[in-house]
Each structure stands twice: as C-alpha cells, then as structure tokens.
Design an enzyme around this catalytic site. Structure first.
Site, PDB file in Angstrom:
ATOM      1  N   ALA A 182     -12.819   7.347 -37.958  1.00  0.00           N
ATOM      2  CA  ALA A 182     -12.218   8.467 -37.207  1.00  0.00           C
ATOM      3  C   ALA A 182     -10.763   8.688 -37.598  1.00  0.00           C
ATOM      4  O   ALA A 182     -10.275   9.827 -37.552  1.00  0.00           O
ATOM      5  CB  ALA A 182     -12.336   8.233 -35.703  1.00  0.00           C
ATOM      6  N   SER A 184     -10.744   2.867 -32.908  1.00  0.00           N
ATOM      7  CA  SER A 184     -11.200   4.213 -33.282  1.00  0.00           C
ATOM      8  C   SER A 184     -12.697   4.180 -33.497  1.00  0.00           C
ATOM      9  O   SER A 184     -13.274   3.114 -33.711  1.00  0.00           O
ATOM     10  CB  SER A 184     -10.538   4.657 -34.587  1.00  0.00           C
ATOM     11  N   ASP A 185     -13.330   5.336 -33.485  1.00  0.00           N
ATOM     12  CA  ASP A 185     -14.722   5.381 -33.934  1.00  0.00           C
ATOM     13  C   ASP A 185     -14.721   5.191 -35.457  1.00  0.00           C
ATOM     14  O   ASP A 185     -13.667   5.221 -36.109  1.00  0.00           O
ATOM     15  CB  ASP A 185     -15.393   6.696 -33.528  1.00  0.00           C
ATOM     16  N   ALA A 186     -15.901   4.997 -36.017  1.00  0.00           N
ATOM     17  CA  ALA A 186     -16.012   4.670 -37.444  1.00  0.00           C
ATOM     18  C   ALA A 186     -15.401   5.770 -38.311  1.00  0.00           C
ATOM     19  O   ALA A 186     -15.832   6.927 -38.236  1.00  0.00           O
ATOM     20  CB  ALA A 186     -17.474   4.468 -37.809  1.00  0.00           C
ATOM     21  N   SER A 224     -12.053   5.497 -29.403  1.00  0.00           N
ATOM     22  CA  SER A 224     -11.598   6.900 -29.440  1.00  0.00           C
ATOM     23  C   SER A 224     -12.632   7.740 -30.188  1.00  0.00           C
ATOM     24  O   SER A 224     -13.258   7.283 -31.133  1.00  0.00           O
ATOM     25  CB  SER A 224     -10.240   7.006 -30.126  1.00  0.00           C
TER      26      SER A 224
END
Ligand code: BGC
Length: 765
Positions: free
Chosen positions: A286, A282-284, A249
C-alpha cells in the site's frame, strides 16, 4: 459499598497495568538505546513467504533471510509452516540485538479448519459463536507459530458489487461494532494478556475500504467525514476500545489522502480520539501504491506515511530503503522513527516474545491442535447457524429424509468451493460437498446427481476463475477444455433426473474466486448459464429448492418469483455439506438473518436500510411516482431487507412497550416486546431494535439498529424480550463532529427484521 469495592479494584488494576507499562517502557528504552537508526528502521519492515502473494503489483515479496540477517526485518507473514517459522525465529534471535519476529497470517475464517466466511458468520447474529470462532482459529494459528492475525475485517459495505463484502459483517455499523468486539475478544482473550493460544489482531482495512465507489475494488472513497463517522467508523472504533493490538491501513483514499499517509485517520482519530496504543501496518504494497495515487515517489510517500502514523510497511520496501535518506535530508526526525519502532517492540513485548521467542512455536502442537474433532464440530455448528432461509413456500422445507431428490447444479458436487475466499490452507479433500452431506443424511430416500450447467456462459472467465489465485498470478491456466459437454447437454441431464424425482435441489451461485479481493462484479445475478438451467428445471413442474452458495448478496428476482424455497448458505467452510443437509432435512431449524440488504437489481446499489429520508421520500414498495425519490423501472426497497430470515417455525411479535416515555441524560428506559413461537418447532429468533431521531440538527437515517437479542423460544412459548436504552444509544456525530444526543422525539422500532417493525415514541430530555 459495592461502588467503593469496584473503584478500589479498578485502581488496583490500573496501577498494576501502570507498573507493567513502566516495566515495558524501561525494557524497550534500554533496548532502543543500543540500536542504531538503521536497526530501528529494520523493525518497521514486513515481508512474506514468496509463495504467499496477495497483491498483483511489485513490491518486496521475498521472504528470504538476507534482510533478516542484515537486521532489516521486523516481522514476516504468510508462513503456515511450523518448522519454517521456528527456523526464522532462530535466525532472528541469534542475530544483532536478538529481537524476536512477529509472525502474521491471514486467518480470516479459520486457520487450518475452515469456518464460514465472515459475512455468513455475521448472519448468525451470535456474538458468542463469533467470539468462539476467533478463539478456535487462534488455537490452530498458534499451534503453527502464528501470533498475529489479519482479522477482523470490519469494513462496512453498502454495495454488493464489491467482492470483499464477503470478508466483513455487512452494512450496519452498530452490528459491525459488536462483531468487531467479539473477534477481538476471541483472538486476544478478554483480558488482552495473550496466552500461548491467543494472538494479536490486526483490524482492517483502516479505513473505509468498503466505501469504494461503484463497488470496484481499490476504488476511491468519497464520503463526508460526518457520514464516515456515523455510518462506517463504528466497528474500527469499537475494536480499538476492546483493546485491538494493531490495525492495517487500507488501499483507498479518504478526503483526497490515501489511508496509509492519512494523518487524520492514523493519528488524530485512531490515537488521539480513540486512544489506540498499538501499531499500524500498511496493507500489502500500500505504501508503494501511494505513488500511483499520484502523491510522490517512494521516498516521499514513505516519509509521509511514517509521519502520518504508519509504523510498519508491508511489502513495499519503502521504509527500509528510503527513511534513512529522508532522515539525513531532515524530512523525518529520529523521534518519528523511534515512535514507530517503539510501538512495534511494544507489540513484541506484549506478546511475551522477549521473555520467550518460542512461546508460540511449540513442538508437537501441530499434530495435537489442528483438525481436531472439536474443530470439525465447531465448523459444523458455525455453518448451521450461518444460513439464511429466504423463501419457503408451503413449507416445502424441511425435506423428508425418505424423499427422492434430484441434486443438480455446478455447486452440488463441489468440495473446494464450499470453503470461501480466505481459506488459504484448505484442501478440497477436507471439505464436505452438498452431495456428500445429503447422502449422509438420507434415511430411506435417494439422491441422483447432475452437474446441470457450466458455471457461466463465458468459459474464458470461468477458466480463469477456476485456475485460482496462482493461475492468475502466473498466467498458467490449465490448457484442457473446461467442459466435455455442451451447456445444452448438461441441462438435459439435469432435467432428466429432475423428472424422475420428488423434489429438485438446485445448488447454484458463486465459486470462491467470484468474491473476495479483486473480485468485483457489475452484475450480481446467479450467472447466466446457471439461471438457464434453473428455468429448464422449473419447466418440469417439480418443486424447486434453490441452495445458494455465494460470497455476496445476489439479485434473485427470478428465483424469488419461481423457486419454491431459497436457502442462502453463503460459503460455509469445510463442513458445508453436512450443515446444509442439517438444515435441508430439519435437524437444525434455520435462524440466520441477513446483515446486508439483498437488492432487486444492481441499479439500486448502493443499497442499505439505514439510508436518509431525502426531501422527497418515496415508500420502499410503492410504484413509480414522478418528482419523488424513486426509479421508473424498479422499486426502492430491497428484495430481502436487512435483518430478514425465515425459520421452520413462526414468531408473532407484540407491540413494544417502554418503561417510561422520557429518557433523561443519565437515566435509562426498558423497551419490552413479547415474542411468541406460534409454530410447532422450537427455534431461535433474532429480535431487533431500531431507532429514528425524528428531528435533529443534521439529517438522520430512517432507521438505525441499536439492539438485538438472539433468543431461544420453544414451540408455543412466549418470551418477553427486554432492551435497555440510555442516551448513549441515541448519540451521533453532528455536523461539527461532536458525539451528541440531541433532545427531542425518537421513534423506537422493534421487529424480526428492519422492514416489519412496530414502533413507539419516546422523548430524550
Ligand atoms: C489484503 C489484506 C491482506 C494482505 C496480506 C492484501 O492484499 O488486502 O486483506 O491481509 O493482502 O495478505
């Protein structure tokens, strides 16, 4: 008969995969029945090697084993180290329920051997090459123990100010979709069965991250749902259809809801409509960042993320520290947690990790599989096909191998900055500079070299950019002065050697850290200092060849007007120098074509060929006219259009013909065009087909790519290129978001790029 056989075979496949699924379901149900809720939440947590930080903000970047031993870790990323991966896996399978870990990594353009950046690869329009690049990267990744890659990045981008344009496939959704499929097939294998040299993909950044306003990274995305579906979503969708195992995401919001907590994106579209069955990470950081978006505290945003359909939390520690509390307060249910946990365990099962947690961690593989001659040869081949010739006056290129060349510019003798933005494990020593490549290719000629210029006049920014990622993160910038010579002295040196040469090859553009994440630019020119050098070189009157190294389209007005030739080489990876020399000297005939429009000036952005007409359209190359949609001080059209790229030969296109001027609901038509190679060299040409829906219930773009073919055509030869169209190719998401082909007239356009097309009309019935 054939139909019956196919049907029976399909049924057999479906039933055997159904049996597989049942086996997997039973295994996971049994395992989950023994797990506590805390242990299930632990599976939803992802952390990384603390040396591998790609986010500036706080979060859990601690790859330590305490959490793993406490059952609070489902996966790790950022370990490009076989022994460490093995050690962590050993810990995982000797702890608690012995659940193996997944190991992720940003394998974006090669794992160890570095290939061209994805934007460069996209300009090859060669799906086999792109698929092969993923297969080759997977071989190296799995040799280390990595089984999950954060690729493909399929974000469509219409604004070259955004640095991450380098990581994607450009501005077109159809081409982006084909490229997304090629990556998925290459990484995962066409059967999605995950052999020991295949990896699970993570399609990113879901969704619409490339639509950031003003090209500023992480910025708000403000698109209608209809425009999102038609212009941006296709690659994400095609990746799901190809069987992508996971998604990431994105950082941005869509319709006022950050992607990591966006139920429409994560559940309604991805799972309900596209039938995606894998997990979403999720992205880092996020999830933590959703608090900055102004949605709530970490507990609030974590429970919203889980309920929206996010399964794994990268670096925020949000799930692992707050979901239990949310459960006790009735904000999330056991079923919500079970669903996410099941999806992650399924991924582990599909990767074969329950059968053998070490199947990707094979001793001795690193020595055998990395930097092999096959890898290096592939890196060179990919780099040869990823260059775009933008200008070539009087056939100044190819150069003669016995020429006297002045090779100048800050990127001429640079190894490191050939690699591109995601070459995490590349070492400068492995990269071939342009100077080395040219020297190796010369026969009887000579090359003199001068750096010629600083990177840019602002030496503080230059220093920061050159200090690389760790410099940024730690604030440790080398105290030594960057340049020992003034800009004037450097220019004078370049001019001096130029005066003595037959031809100047000026190597200019961007270094690695000028594109990629957190590298937006408000001016996308060749940096000022370098442009000053080019102007001084031009004044010598010697032929000027510009070799451009860049991670994004640049504004090249001066260069277009003044250089004799411009070869755009992007960032070509470790074999850059050799591959550039291959093209400069004509051992390889350039065949790349742009997948992004090159603007004339930054004020035109966002700029994309598949734009709408407006009620007051203005021709792309016509001068200012009041009360039409145009600028006082700039043309509408790009400097170099989408699909554009020259070759050392010429192609002549005939008029397209159609097998029928009507297309029925279930029918198909063939569009044919003759393409003749009128030059004296063999070549490969990318023939492109565009459509326009003339009248529709919603406004439609003036052009949309719907087909392309890369064909080899020998000197003097004519090839008839055929495309098949069905009504499926004419479909779009209408105002009510139904995917429809609306009957009526369609214009079919065929040509060597989006600008120079010939057209013919058909009727969809
Ligand atoms: C980037 C992702 C990347 C992740 C892990 C993030 O900052 O946006 O593309 O996969 O870091 O390294």
């Amino acid at each position: 008969m054939k139909r019956i056989v196919i049907t029976a075979f399909t049924l057999f496949l479906a039933s055997s995969s159904f049996a597989q699924d049942k086996k997997m379901d039973a295994f996971i149900s049994d395992l989950m029945s023994k797990m506590t809720l805390e242990e299930k939440i632990g599976q939803l947590n992802l952390s990384n090697n603390r040396m591998y930080v790609t986010a500036a903000n706080t979060g859990n970047h601690d790859g330590g084993e305490d959490m793993l031993k406490a059952g609070k870790m489902g996966a790790y990323y950022g370990f490009m180290n076989h022994d460490k991966i093995k050690e962590l896996q050993q810990t995982a399978v000797s702890t608690g329920h012995k659940i193996p870990l997944i190991f992720g990594m940003d394998v974006i353009h090669g794992a160890e051997t570095v290939y061209p950046i994805p934007l460069a690869m996209s300009t090859s329009w060669n799906m086999n090459l792109i698929e092969e690049s993923a297969r080759m990267a997977a071989k190296e990744a799995t040799a280390i123990g990595v089984n999950w890659v954060y690729s493909p990045m399929v974000d469509i981008c219409r604004d070259a100010r955004w640095g991450r344009i380098a990581e994607g496939a450009g501005e077109d959704p159809f081409l982006g979709g084909e490229i997304a499929k090629a990556y998925v097939h290459g990484y995962q294998g066409r059967d999605n069965k995950f052999g020991t040299d295949e990896v699970m993909v993570c399609v990113k950044h879901y969704a619409l991250y490339g639509g950031a306003e003003a090209g500023r990274d992480y910025n708000t995305v403000n698109l209608s749902r209809q425009e999102a579906l038609n212009g941006f979503m296709v690659p994400y969708r095609e990746a799901a259809f190809a069987g992508a195992g996971s998604y990431m995401s994105s950082f941005n919001e869509f319709e006022g809801i950050p992607a990591s907590i966006n139920h429409y994106l994560l559940t309604e579209l991805l799972r309900d409509q596209w039938k995606f069955k894998g997990f979403v990470v999720s992205d880092a950081t996020a999830v933590t960042e959703v608090t900055q978006h102004g949605i709530g505290d970490l507990q609030e945003v974590s429970q919203r993320a889980l309920r929206a359909g996010l399964d794994m939390d990268m670096n925020s520690n949000g799930f692992v520290t707050t979901l239990m509390k949310s459960y006790k307060e009735g904000k999330v249910s056991e079923a919500d947690i079970n669903l996410a946990c099941r999806r992650i365990l399924e991924a582990k099962y599909k990767l074969g990790l329950f059968q053998d947690p070490f199947r990707y961690i094979r001793d001795g593989a690193v020595e055998k599989e990395i930097f092999t001659p096959e890898q290096i040869a592939f890196a060179r081949k990919a780099a040869q096909q990823s260059q775009v010739l933008l200008k070539n006056n009087n056939n100044i290129l190819p150069l003669k191998k016995n020429a006297k060349i002045a090779l100048v510019g800050p990127l001429a003798n640079d190894k490191k900055n050939m690699a591109g933005c995601w070459a995490m494990s590349s070492h400068s020593s492995q990269c071939v500079s342009i100077l080395e490549g040219v020297k190796a290719a010369l026969k009887g000629g000579s090359v003199t070299y001068a750096e010629g210029s600083w990177l840019m006049n602002d030496s503080i920014i230059e220093k920061q950019l050159k200090s690389g990622f760790m410099g940024f993160m730690t604030g440790r910038v080398d105290p030594k002065p960057l340049h020992t010579k003034s800009q004037q002295e450097m220019i004078a040196e370049a001019v001096k050697i130029a005066q003595d040469a037959d031809v100047i090859v000026a190597c200019v553009g961007e270094i690695n850290d000028m594109s990629g994440e957190g590298a937006s630019r408000s001016n996308i020119n060749i940096p000022d200092a370098q442009e000053d050098m080019l102007k001084a070189l031009k004044a010598t009157g010697k032929p000027l060849v510009v070799v451009l190294t860049t991670g994004r389209p640049l504004t090249l007005k001066w260069e277009d007007e003044n250089a004799d030739a411009i070869l755009n080489t992007w960032q070509l990876g470790q074999e850059a120098g050799h591959a550039i020399a291959d093209v400069l000297f004509g051992d390889v005939n350039p065949s790349g074509k742009l997948t992004t429009s090159f603007p004339r000036s930054v004020g035109q952005l966002p700029l994309y060929y598949n734009h709408k007409n407006t009620g007051r359209p203005h021709p792309d190359y016509a001068p200012y006219r009041k009360f039409t949609s145009c600028y006082i001080d700039e043309l509408n059209g790009p400097l170099y259009p989408f699909g554009f790229g020259l070759s050392y030969t010429n192609y002549e296109y005939g008029k397209p013909t159609v097998s029928s001027s009507t297309l029925t609901k279930d029918g198909q038509i063939t569009v044919s065009v003759d393409v003749k190679n009128t030059g004296s060299r063999d070549g490969e040409e990318v023939v492109q087909l565009y459509i326009q829906d003339i009248f529709a219930t919603s406004t439609r773009p003036v052009q949309e790519l719907r087909g392309f073919q890369r064909v080899a055509i020998k000197a003097g030869e004519t090839k008839t290129v055929k495309f098949t169209l069905t009504q499926n190719d004419l479909k779009y998401y209408d105002h009510d978001l139904n995917y429809v082909c609306e009957p009526g007239e369609f214009k079919i356009m065929v040509g060597p790029n989006s600008r120079d097309v010939e057209s013919i009309s058909i009727q969809a019935l």
